[in-house]
Design an enzyme around this catalytic site. Sequence first.
Site, PDB file in Angstrom:
ATOM      1  N   ARG A   3       0.834  -1.203   0.000  1.00  9.98           N
ATOM      2  CA  ARG A   3       0.000   0.000   0.000  1.00  9.98           C
ATOM      3  C   ARG A   3       0.869   1.255   0.000  1.00  9.98           C
ATOM      4  O   ARG A   3       1.831   1.358   0.767  1.00  9.98           O
ATOM      5  CB  ARG A   3      -0.918   0.011   1.229  1.00  9.98           C
ATOM      6  CG  ARG A   3      -1.848  -1.186   1.201  1.00  9.98           C
ATOM      7  CD  ARG A   3      -2.914  -1.127   2.252  1.00  9.98           C
ATOM      8  NE  ARG A   3      -3.722  -2.339   2.159  1.00  9.98           N
ATOM      9  CZ  ARG A   3      -4.711  -2.661   2.982  1.00  9.98           C
ATOM     10  NH1 ARG A   3      -5.022  -1.841   3.980  1.00  9.98           N
ATOM     11  NH2 ARG A   3      -5.389  -3.776   2.823  1.00  9.98           N
ATOM     12  N   SER A  62     -10.607  -6.159   9.461  1.00  8.17           N
ATOM     13  CA  SER A  62     -11.762  -5.425   8.975  1.00  8.17           C
ATOM     14  C   SER A  62     -12.590  -6.434   8.194  1.00  8.17           C
ATOM     15  O   SER A  62     -12.117  -6.975   7.208  1.00  8.17           O
ATOM     16  CB  SER A  62     -11.279  -4.293   8.068  1.00  8.17           C
ATOM     17  OG  SER A  62     -12.280  -3.330   7.912  1.00  8.17           O
ATOM     18  N   ARG A 108       0.702  -6.413  12.549  1.00 11.92           N
ATOM     19  CA  ARG A 108       0.098  -5.791  13.730  1.00 11.92           C
ATOM     20  C   ARG A 108      -0.050  -6.802  14.863  1.00 11.92           C
ATOM     21  O   ARG A 108      -0.024  -6.433  16.047  1.00 11.92           O
ATOM     22  CB  ARG A 108      -1.253  -5.168  13.367  1.00 11.92           C
ATOM     23  CG  ARG A 108      -1.075  -3.921  12.512  1.00 11.92           C
ATOM     24  CD  ARG A 108      -2.365  -3.148  12.270  1.00 11.92           C
ATOM     25  NE  ARG A 108      -2.083  -1.974  11.439  1.00 11.92           N
ATOM     26  CZ  ARG A 108      -2.991  -1.056  11.107  1.00 11.92           C
ATOM     27  NH1 ARG A 108      -4.245  -1.167  11.537  1.00 11.92           N
ATOM     28  NH2 ARG A 108      -2.641  -0.029  10.361  1.00 11.92           N
TER      29      ARG A 108
END
Length: 424
Positions: free
Chosen positions: A261, A351, A390
Amino acid sequence: MLDIKFIRNNIELVEEALKKRNAKGNLDEFLKLDKSRRELIAKSEQLKQTRNEVSQEIGRLKRDKKDITHLTKEMKELGQEIKRYDRELKEVEEKLNDILLSIPNIPNEDVPVGQSDEDNKEIRRWGEVKEFDFEAKAHWDLGEELGILDPKTAAKVTGARFTFLKGLGARLERALVNFMLDLHTTEHGYTEVFPPYMVHRRSMVGTGQLPKFEEDAFKIEGTDYYMIPTAEVPVTNMYREEIIDGDILPIKHVAYSACFRAEAGSAGRDTRGLIRQHQFNKVELVKFTRPEESYEELEKLTNNAEEVLKRLGLPYRVVVLCTGDLGFSSAKTYDIEVWMPSYNRYVEISSCSNFEDFQARRADIKYRPKKGEKAVYVHTLNGSGVAVGRTVAAIMENYQMADGSIEIPKALIPYMGGVERITK
RNA sequence: GGAGAGAUGUCCGAGCUGGUUGAAGGAGCUGGUCUUGAAAACCAGUGAUACCGCAAGGUACCGAGGGUUCGAAUCCCUCUCUCUCCGCCA
């Protein structure tokens, strides 16, 4: 992408949805183009009908050796006229398509209305946030002290927002990937795929990354290839332009991949540590379901992702994103947020979204409910299960000891070759 | 990288000297006859597509995009993908 007829017939509803999302859509222009498109089609097709009829007539006359020059001359002109209409139609359709591709999905009705992430609603919490009886450190400090995270060397070799993982740090990353894949394949029933890390433009449009978010993607110069920002893109596009056999729904895939990204627009945010990198690893869950089952499947998918954190003993909460924070393609999204001591708050680690038929329409993915019936769009869903980098950060921070060493969560020890602790 | 071959409907597979070809033939699927039942056989049906239209109906679609022509699955150009052989390589 929304259905063109749906927009035409529910223009107020679409307007309302856009407003809730703080998004703008050129709906007046849409209606104008839509009308003009249909008029041009009618005109062009009418002329084509004449042309087809006369052309057949010419064939017959020619067989009978009759004179046809007056007809061919006439038809030549007609052909030019058709060409003009078709060119105009093409222009209108391109403009219409641009608008269509830029209109976000309509939020599901039970999504809370709100402006920003502050209006997201917490659904549940799991685990106890640990109180440290010493000064807890951030994972970037722990990582450098333990010699397992090396962003400086990565900056030399590549640039900012990259990290070398070394020794047991690299091992931890790999252990987590394997742990997550094993959990989802053997206990949650997902079929593993290992996707290409580059996809062409059409695939990026299919899942909704393009054309709107070009600046977020890494493109390979001189080619039509983009580095994938998530395995969602290649895995969802596996079924692009297909009619899936209804018997095999729901399809459940789990894919490990690196993700790339550009992080445009987040300059200066999360500059330290593993939270926001240009390249990170993720285990992704992707589902294709019947429309009537998709919301039930979203709950299951979210639970499957949560299970990872439960097994690792990481405290988390689940929030439902409000309309203002919802992603472009999503109708409803749960974020799973892990407790991150250095941030002193919960940080997104997964998500999970239901896109309903938004991606399916863009990517043309259908299934047939019953033999002989018309094919309809499937619903697509996906969610991280979970972001690996993460998770490494969360483990380091939540499992740190007073001496700066890091305990390995029990579930992970077999994947670490028996290592129970990372020390200096 | 070099040399060839190919891409047609749900599938296989003709057509490719341009004109009732939306596309032969077969398989499959659906219905029927026969049968105690099933299989087989036989008969009939069958675009599991998109768009325009209230409808009647129409248009498009033979890998994709252009072109030639009154008319293109069929001719020409460009591109993509697949396969075979050679070279190279992890």
